[in-house]
Design an enzyme around this catalytic site. Structure first.
Site, PDB file in Angstrom:
ATOM      1  N   ARG A 227      -4.573 -40.243  54.950  1.00  0.00           N
ATOM      2  CA  ARG A 227      -5.388 -39.040  54.900  1.00  0.00           C
ATOM      3  C   ARG A 227      -5.425 -38.447  56.303  1.00  0.00           C
ATOM      4  NH1 ARG A 227      -8.401 -43.059  52.060  1.00  0.00           N
ATOM      5  NH2 ARG A 227      -8.638 -42.603  49.821  1.00  0.00           N
TER       6      ARG A 227
ATOM      7  N   TYR B  28      -0.385 -40.434  39.413  1.00  0.00           N
ATOM      8  CA  TYR B  28       0.965 -40.215  39.926  1.00  0.00           C
ATOM      9  C   TYR B  28       2.034 -40.477  38.868  1.00  0.00           C
ATOM     10  CZ  TYR B  28      -1.358 -39.910  44.403  1.00  0.00           C
ATOM     11  OH  TYR B  28      -2.185 -39.524  45.416  1.00  0.00           O
TER      12      TYR B  28
ATOM     13  N   HIS C 113      -2.296 -33.254  52.747  1.00  0.00           N
ATOM     14  CA  HIS C 113      -2.498 -34.199  51.648  1.00  0.00           C
ATOM     15  C   HIS C 113      -1.295 -34.254  50.710  1.00  0.00           C
ATOM     16  CE1 HIS C 113      -5.738 -36.873  50.510  1.00  0.00           C
ATOM     17  NE2 HIS C 113      -5.493 -36.646  49.231  1.00  0.00           N
TER      18      HIS C 113
ATOM     19  N   ARG D 214       0.768 -37.224  51.534  1.00  0.00           N
ATOM     20  CA  ARG D 214       0.204 -38.472  50.969  1.00  0.00           C
ATOM     21  C   ARG D 214       0.565 -38.583  49.489  1.00  0.00           C
ATOM     22  NH1 ARG D 214      -4.239 -42.303  51.145  1.00  0.00           N
ATOM     23  NH2 ARG D 214      -5.590 -42.118  49.322  1.00  0.00           N
TER      24      ARG D 214
ATOM     25  N   HIS E 194      -7.339 -46.767  47.081  1.00  0.00           N
ATOM     26  CA  HIS E 194      -8.103 -46.297  45.920  1.00  0.00           C
ATOM     27  C   HIS E 194      -8.981 -47.417  45.376  1.00  0.00           C
ATOM     28  CE1 HIS E 194      -4.972 -42.947  44.903  1.00  0.00           C
ATOM     29  NE2 HIS E 194      -5.794 -42.595  45.865  1.00  0.00           N
TER      30      HIS E 194
ATOM     31  N   LYS F 110     -12.035 -43.966  53.896  1.00  0.00           N
ATOM     32  CA  LYS F 110     -12.931 -43.508  52.837  1.00  0.00           C
ATOM     33  C   LYS F 110     -13.558 -44.703  52.119  1.00  0.00           C
ATOM     34  CE  LYS F 110     -13.044 -40.204  49.015  1.00  0.00           C
ATOM     35  NZ  LYS F 110     -12.236 -39.267  48.193  1.00  0.00           N
TER      36      LYS F 110
END
Length: 347
Positions: free
Chosen positions: A204, A329, A294, A297, A320, A229
């Protein structure tokens, strides 16, 4: 001083853009405003989109209101709770702003008298009528729920408040050829290293600019991403090719505190400058798509999936919490789609 001002969204943050005649005295005056920032990509100054600034720059204010002493005290208590629980600065800012908007709507009411029906009313008459986003609606509900549970010590029946259906949008993905064009566009080693690291490790934006030189473990071939995050650490494999690039960059730039620093030693590279680096690369590579950092990524994750990497590993590499986030994805990977023959070809 002649100027113009208008509300904008800058990196998903509500700001007010200010343009004025290029004079040092005017610039010095603008710099006195709290939290004023310069955008290299937009080539303008911008300030927080607050009622105070809207009045200052003569932008219509929806409601000018002064919160009651009860609300001021309650908000301070809530902010102290968020700080003590170490919520991220962005979350604190988002929740506090959401509650200010909410209590402004019920400015004649005492906090304790507000109930579920009022929240539904606010949802219908304010959020929906203004056509505000579903993510804003969810943030608002989350802020209200947490406030009443912690400050008022009562649980509202939030389940009765209608939450929006989650928007099913697909991530934007670049081809490998497009990524290569972006990474090869710059002649500046520092710029190449930054963009390459984002793609090569699926970072990120804030993760990249928060890296320190000691986060690269060249002997083990890993990059350590600290407190990203969700306040989680994770590691990502880093290739010898990229390590060599970073070594060249390190020797020529000699960063001190941060891996990537601004014009002055020890000062963290800004998010705005990083976005500008990408913008320049897109122009040089003749890519007209509205690419953001992004996208690199997203492309990293999709290209891993297409190369046969297990989704569970991709989830870990991206940091995640839920596998459902990573599964998106599978909807943009072309690996299996390319094997499907269209009936059109048999006509």
């Amino acid at each position: 001083m002649k100027w113009s001002a208008q509300p904008i969204k800058h990196f998903k943050e509500r700001r007010i853009a200010i343009t004025f005649e290029k004079k040092q005295e005017y610039t010095d005056r603008v710099k006195l405003i709290e939290d004023v920032r310069w955008s290299s990509s937009l080539r303008l100054w911008h300030v927080p989109d607050t009622e105070e600034n809207r009045i200052r720059f003569r932008i219509p204010v929806e409601i000018i209101y002064t919160p009651s002493p009860e609300i001021i005290t309650a908000l301070k208590t809530f902010e102290s709770f968020l700080l003590s629980r170490r919520y991220s600065p962005n979350t604190i800012k988002t929740y506090m702003e959401a509650l200010r908007v909410f209590f402004r709507y019920f400015n004649e009411r005492q906090i304790g008298s507000i109930n579920n029906d009022d929240i539904i009313l606010f949802n219908n008459e304010y959020i929906l009528k203004k056509n505000l986003s579903s993510s804003y609606q969810n943030q608002m509900v989350n802020a209200i729920k947490l406030f009443y549970r912690t400050v008022e010590n009562r649980n509202l029946e939030i389940e009765k408040v209608h939450r929006p259906k989650s928007e099913k949008t697909l991530p934007n993905v670049l081809s490998k050829e497009e990524v290569k064009g972006i990474l090869n566009a710059h002649g500046n080693t520092k710029h190449v290293a930054m963009l390459s690291l984002i793609y090569a490790c699926g970072l990120r934006r804030n993760e990249l600019i928060s890296l320190k030189p000691q986060d690269i473990d060249s002997k083990r071939g890993i990059l350590i991403i600290r407190q990203s995050k969700g306040k989680k650490d994770r590691i990502a494999p880093i290739s010898l090719k990229l390590i060599e690039l970073l070594r060249q960059y390190y020797i020529s730039n000699k960063p001190t505190t941060w891996l990537f620093e601004g014009q002055h030693k020890g000062i963290q590279y800004s998010a705005e400058s990083l976005q500008s680096v990408l913008k320049q690369a897109l122009k040089k590579a003749n890519i007209t798509k509205p690419v953001t950092l992004h996208w690199l990524r997203h492309s990293y994750a999709t290209h891993l999936l297409e190369a046969g990497t297990d989704l569970r590993y991709i989830q870990e590499l991206l940091g995640h919490s839920s596998s459902r986030t990573t599964e998106i994805y599978t909807h943009v990977s072309t690996k299996n789609l390319q094997n499907i023959k269209s009936p059109f070809d048999d006509l």
